[in-house]
Structure formats: structure tokens, C-alpha cells
Design an enzyme around this catalytic site. Structure first.
Site, PDB file in Angstrom:
ATOM      1  N   ASP A   1       5.370  17.387 -40.343  1.00 29.33           N
ATOM      2  CA  ASP A   1       6.319  16.989 -39.673  1.00 29.33           C
ATOM      3  C   ASP A   1       7.037  17.827 -38.925  1.00 29.33           C
ATOM      4  O   ASP A   1       7.397  18.019 -37.756  1.00 29.33           O
ATOM      5  CB  ASP A   1       7.399  16.069 -40.241  1.00 29.33           C
ATOM      6  CG  ASP A   1       8.495  15.337 -39.581  1.00 29.33           C
ATOM      7  OD1 ASP A   1       8.164  14.493 -38.972  1.00 29.33           O
ATOM      8  OD2 ASP A   1       9.899  15.875 -39.624  1.00 29.33           O
TER       9      ASP A   1
ATOM     10  N   LYS B   1       8.851  10.869 -32.399  1.00 31.70           N
ATOM     11  CA  LYS B   1       8.140  12.187 -32.411  1.00 31.70           C
ATOM     12  C   LYS B   1       6.484  11.903 -31.868  1.00 31.70           C
ATOM     13  O   LYS B   1       5.876  12.934 -31.258  1.00 31.70           O
ATOM     14  CB  LYS B   1       8.061  13.034 -33.342  1.00 31.70           C
ATOM     15  CG  LYS B   1       9.339  13.890 -33.721  1.00 31.70           C
ATOM     16  CD  LYS B   1       9.357  14.834 -34.768  1.00 31.70           C
ATOM     17  CE  LYS B   1       9.194  14.174 -36.064  1.00 31.70           C
ATOM     18  NZ  LYS B   1      10.543  13.550 -36.577  1.00 31.70           N
TER      19      LYS B   1
ATOM     20  N   THR C   1      11.410   3.670 -33.395  1.00 29.90           N
ATOM     21  CA  THR C   1      10.333   3.644 -34.373  1.00 29.90           C
ATOM     22  C   THR C   1       9.905   4.790 -34.497  1.00 29.90           C
ATOM     23  O   THR C   1      10.191   5.951 -34.033  1.00 29.90           O
ATOM     24  CB  THR C   1       9.275   2.476 -33.939  1.00 29.90           C
ATOM     25  OG1 THR C   1       8.573   3.209 -32.904  1.00 29.90           O
ATOM     26  CG2 THR C   1       9.909   1.419 -33.446  1.00 29.90           C
TER      27      THR C   1
ATOM     28  N   LYS D   1       7.222  19.038 -34.636  1.00 33.02           N
ATOM     29  CA  LYS D   1       8.491  19.571 -33.783  1.00 33.02           C
ATOM     30  C   LYS D   1       7.787  20.723 -33.241  1.00 33.02           C
ATOM     31  O   LYS D   1       8.314  21.069 -31.848  1.00 33.02           O
ATOM     32  CB  LYS D   1       9.470  19.806 -34.487  1.00 33.02           C
ATOM     33  CG  LYS D   1      10.235  18.592 -35.242  1.00 33.02           C
ATOM     34  CD  LYS D   1      11.212  18.914 -36.276  1.00 33.02           C
ATOM     35  CE  LYS D   1      11.672  17.582 -37.179  1.00 33.02           C
ATOM     36  NZ  LYS D   1      12.751  18.157 -38.099  1.00 33.02           N
TER      37      LYS D   1
ATOM     38  N   VAL E   1      13.304  16.947 -31.897  1.00 32.05           N
ATOM     39  CA  VAL E   1      13.293  18.190 -32.396  1.00 32.05           C
ATOM     40  C   VAL E   1      14.577  18.689 -33.331  1.00 32.05           C
ATOM     41  O   VAL E   1      14.310  18.833 -34.639  1.00 32.05           O
ATOM     42  CB  VAL E   1      13.029  19.249 -31.371  1.00 32.05           C
ATOM     43  CG1 VAL E   1      13.151  20.596 -31.923  1.00 32.05           C
ATOM     44  CG2 VAL E   1      11.696  19.054 -30.631  1.00 32.05           C
TER      45      VAL E   1
ATOM     46  N   GLU F   1      15.385  14.197 -26.680  1.00 30.61           N
ATOM     47  CA  GLU F   1      16.127  15.267 -27.277  1.00 30.61           C
ATOM     48  C   GLU F   1      16.204  15.277 -28.779  1.00 30.61           C
ATOM     49  O   GLU F   1      15.941  16.314 -29.464  1.00 30.61           O
ATOM     50  CB  GLU F   1      17.592  15.349 -26.821  1.00 30.61           C
ATOM     51  CG  GLU F   1      18.406  16.605 -27.256  1.00 30.61           C
ATOM     52  CD  GLU F   1      17.874  17.783 -26.678  1.00 30.61           C
ATOM     53  OE1 GLU F   1      17.310  18.500 -27.424  1.00 30.61           O
ATOM     54  OE2 GLU F   1      18.142  18.080 -25.387  1.00 30.61           O
TER      55      GLU F   1
ATOM     56  N   GLY G   1      19.100  12.495 -51.013  1.00 32.28           N
ATOM     57  CA  GLY G   1      18.639  11.846 -49.598  1.00 32.28           C
ATOM     58  C   GLY G   1      17.754  12.597 -48.641  1.00 32.28           C
ATOM     59  O   GLY G   1      17.753  12.237 -47.536  1.00 32.28           O
TER      60      GLY G   1
ATOM     61  N   ALA H   1      17.714  16.831 -33.882  1.00 37.52           N
ATOM     62  CA  ALA H   1      18.591  15.877 -33.962  1.00 37.52           C
ATOM     63  C   ALA H   1      19.625  15.925 -32.748  1.00 37.52           C
ATOM     64  O   ALA H   1      19.185  15.763 -31.766  1.00 37.52           O
ATOM     65  CB  ALA H   1      19.397  15.852 -35.227  1.00 37.52           C
TER      66      ALA H   1
ATOM     67  N   GLU I   1      11.858  12.937 -47.731  1.00 41.59           N
ATOM     68  CA  GLU I   1      11.242  11.271 -47.679  1.00 41.59           C
ATOM     69  C   GLU I   1      11.160  10.907 -49.236  1.00 41.59           C
ATOM     70  O   GLU I   1      11.308  11.632 -49.894  1.00 41.59           O
ATOM     71  CB  GLU I   1       9.766  11.574 -47.016  1.00 41.59           C
ATOM     72  CG  GLU I   1       9.844  12.130 -45.756  1.00 41.59           C
ATOM     73  CD  GLU I   1      10.606  10.950 -44.507  1.00 41.59           C
ATOM     74  OE1 GLU I   1      10.450   9.710 -45.219  1.00 41.59           O
ATOM     75  OE2 GLU I   1      11.195  11.374 -43.644  1.00 41.59           O
TER      76      GLU I   1
END
Length: 341
Positions: free
Chosen positions: A184, A77, A53, A188, A107, A104, A170, A109, A173
Site C-alpha cells: 500500500d 488509489k 471505494t 502512494k 497519498v 489529494e 485500529g 489523507a 488493517e
């Protein structure tokens, strides 16, 4: 919520879980305490919760889960870039319980960024600068509308067309402003800064938003239709950089110093208190720089430390996408399994 309460069974079937969930509805509602009890039955030492989530409410449960003996794997995050007290509570619960919380994928993927940083710190190294492109969306946008020269006679696409293309693919967002405002990305950067041992909050990070103030409150369609009015400015900035032998990139930076020393100074005193300056925003890079030579949605991070002072350590690769993120999540799960074997 679908729970198999048969401790002798094999758990929820991966073949027909959708049908089971549909037929049972929500018999357990959102009772996460019941969920924790259920997964601990039978194999209490090996229970892992994977939180996919983006809920801060769920993230606040991590210390409690760890204290109850449940490991946590999280691409969420909010747990690590939210309130500083929650971050410390999670770390303390890990130490007290002997359970692991791995994150992991928050930040880069599937890129091994956090594990690398944690290993450096555990072995006595100290990070002095972190510089990276950590948004697949913004990487694509800047790689596309501000590329280095090529043999093509066609001019690069305009900023507005690039954003619309990214949305159609895609990459953004549904509301691209959620990417363009830099928030966002800043989360990170905050996670990376905290991994160096420095207590930072979101308010401490200087964020350059790419969303004009007059566009912040409009609906999505109005925002998208109004993007072309900014093309002239973006094209001028990209062309000015090109004339200098540079490209534009949206980058996060954390610079760490001890007692006022800069990132290039040797860190001599282990007792000194580290301080950090963190930001996300547009920077210019020469054509031969690694950041100027990315493709698509690639992420890249350059890390300088006491050991890696002359030549930074560079990690590069896909930083977004379901497959690489899922791979990173499974990697954290397997790492916990190895810890427990």
C-alpha cells in the site's frame, strides 16, 4: 443504491438516508450508469462523483464519467497506481472534457502533497527527489519501537508488542500484513512518481516487505502469535542504529535524474528524458532529522526540486484517520466548486 429521481427536490435527505436505504433495499442495484444520469439532471455542470471505494472496476469508469461531464473526487488509489494506461486515460479525459479529477487523499489523507507537486510542475519547477513516510501505521510502529533516546529509563516496546498495540488501536488493517508488506505504501510512492511526469509501474518499485516469507501464507492468528520470534532481530537492528546515533524508519524514496545525472545535479536540459528509481524500505536517520522526530501516526514528505535544492520543502502532519481524510475529500470538492464559479 439510493437515488432521488425528483429533479425539483433537494436530493437524498442526510437526516434519514439510512432509513430510506433500508426501506427501499437495492431498487437500482449497482447500476452506475443510472447513477450518473440521475446526478446530472438539473445541475449537469456541477455534478461530482466521490468514489470512496478501493475498487479498480469503479476506477476504470473515471474516463467515461469525465467524458460525460462529471467531475470526480477520489481517495481510491487504484485509479492512479493501477495500469499506466488507465492513468493516462484519466488525464486525457480531463483535458478533452474540461472536467476535473482530484485525488489529494490518495497519498497523505488531508495533507496538501499532490496539489503542491502539481503546482510546482505547472509553474516550471522539476522535482528531483521525493522522500517520505507515507503510512500512518508504519510511522507509528517505527516511532514506537525505534525511538530516539529520551529521559525514560524504560526500554522501548518490542516490535511484536508494537504491532499488536497498533492493531488494537485500529491503526492497522485487520490483517497487519497488508500494512507490513509495504504494498500500500508503494502505491502512494507510485502516485507521487507519476505526478512528476514519469511513467512507472508497480513492478518498477523495489519493495522491502517486513513480513517474513514463512509468515506470508499463514492465517492471521498464527501470524500474530508468531511475531515474538522476530523480536530479537528487530531489537538488534534498532540497538545497532541507536549506537550510531540513528533511528530506523520505513521510508519511500523517488530519485529522478536526467541523462544519468543524480538528484543533486542541476537539470539543465528541458529536452532530456527523466528517469526515476523508486523504493520503499527501512532507512536510518540521525536524531536531529525531521523523520526521527515524528509523533504517533504522522506522515512527512521532503521534496527537493530545482527551486528547493539547498533546503527541501517539508510537509508534515496526520496522514491517516477519518476526519483528516474526509477534510481532504471536501477540500477537493470545494476546489472544483471554485474552478467552476
Amino acid at each position: 443504491m439510493l437515488i432521488d429521481t425528483d429533479t425539483e427536490g433537494e436530493g437524498v435527505s442526510l437526516r434519514d438516508w439510512k432509513e430510506q436505504l433500508g426501506s427501499q433495499g437495492r431498487p437500482h442495484g449497482g447500476d452506475l450508469d443510472m447513477f450518473v444520469e440521475a446526478i446530472q439532471k438539473g445541475y449537469p455542470r456541477h455534478a461530482i462523483i466521490v468514489d470512496c471505494t478501493s475498487s479498480e472496476a469503479v476506477a476504470r469508469l473515471y474516463p467515461k464519467w469525465l467524458e460525460r461531464g462529471v467531475h470526480v473526487v477520489a481517495p481510491n488509489k487504484k485509479a492512479f497506481s493501477g495500469p499506466l494506461q488507465l492513468y493516462h486515460d484519466i488525464k486525457k479525459a480531463m483535458q478533452m472534457s474540461g472536467r476535473h479529477c482530484l485525488y489529494e487523499t490518495t497519498v497523505g489523507a488531508g495533507l496538501p502533497i499532490l496539489h503542491m507537486m502539481q503546482e510546482l510542475r505547472a509553474t516550471g519547477d522539476r522535482v528531483v527527489q521525493i522522500e517520505g513516510i507515507l503510512s500512518g501505521t508504519l510511522s507509528f510502529i517505527f516511532n514506537t519501537f525505534s525511538p530516539k533516546p529520551s529521559g525514560s529509563q524504560s526500554p522501548p516496546p518490542l516490535f511484536s508488542a508494537t504491532v499488536l498495540d497498533a492493531r488494537a488501536r485500529g491503526y492497522t488493517e485487520p490483517d497487519p500484513r497488508d500494512d507490513l508488506n509495504g504494498r500500500d505504501f508503494a502505491r502512494k510512492v507510485l502516485i507521487l512518481a507519476r505526478e512528476t511526469g514519469i511513467d512507472l509501474n508497480m513492478e518498477d518499485i523495489k519493495v522491502q516487505s517486513l513480513v517474513a516469507e514463512e509468515d506470508a501464507a499463514s492465517d492471521v492468528d498464527t501470524f500474530l502469535s508468531g511475531l515474538p520470534k522476530h523480536d530479537a532481530r528487530w531489537q538488534q537492528e534498532a540497538q545497532a542504529a541507536l549506537a550510531e546515533g540513528m533511528v530506523l524508519r520505513y521510508v519511500g524514496v523517488v530519485q529522478i535524474s536526467l541523462d544519468g545525472q543524480g538528484a543533486s545535479s542541476p537539470l539543465l536540459s528541458s529536452a532530456a528524458v527523466p528517469r526515476a528509481v523508486a523504493s520503499v524500505g527501512i532507512r536510518k536517520y540521525p536524531f536531529n532529522h525531521p523523520f526521527a522526530n515524528l509523533g504517533g501516526c504522522d506522515n512527512v514528505l521532503a521534496l527537493q526540486s530545482d527551486r528547493y535544492s539547498g533546503q527541501p520543502m517539508i510537509v508534515q502532519g496526520p496522514g491517516a484517520g477519518a476526519e483528516v481524510t474526509a477534510g481532504g475529500i471536501f477540500g477537493d470538492m470545494f476546489r472544483i466548486a471554485n474552478y467552476m464559479s
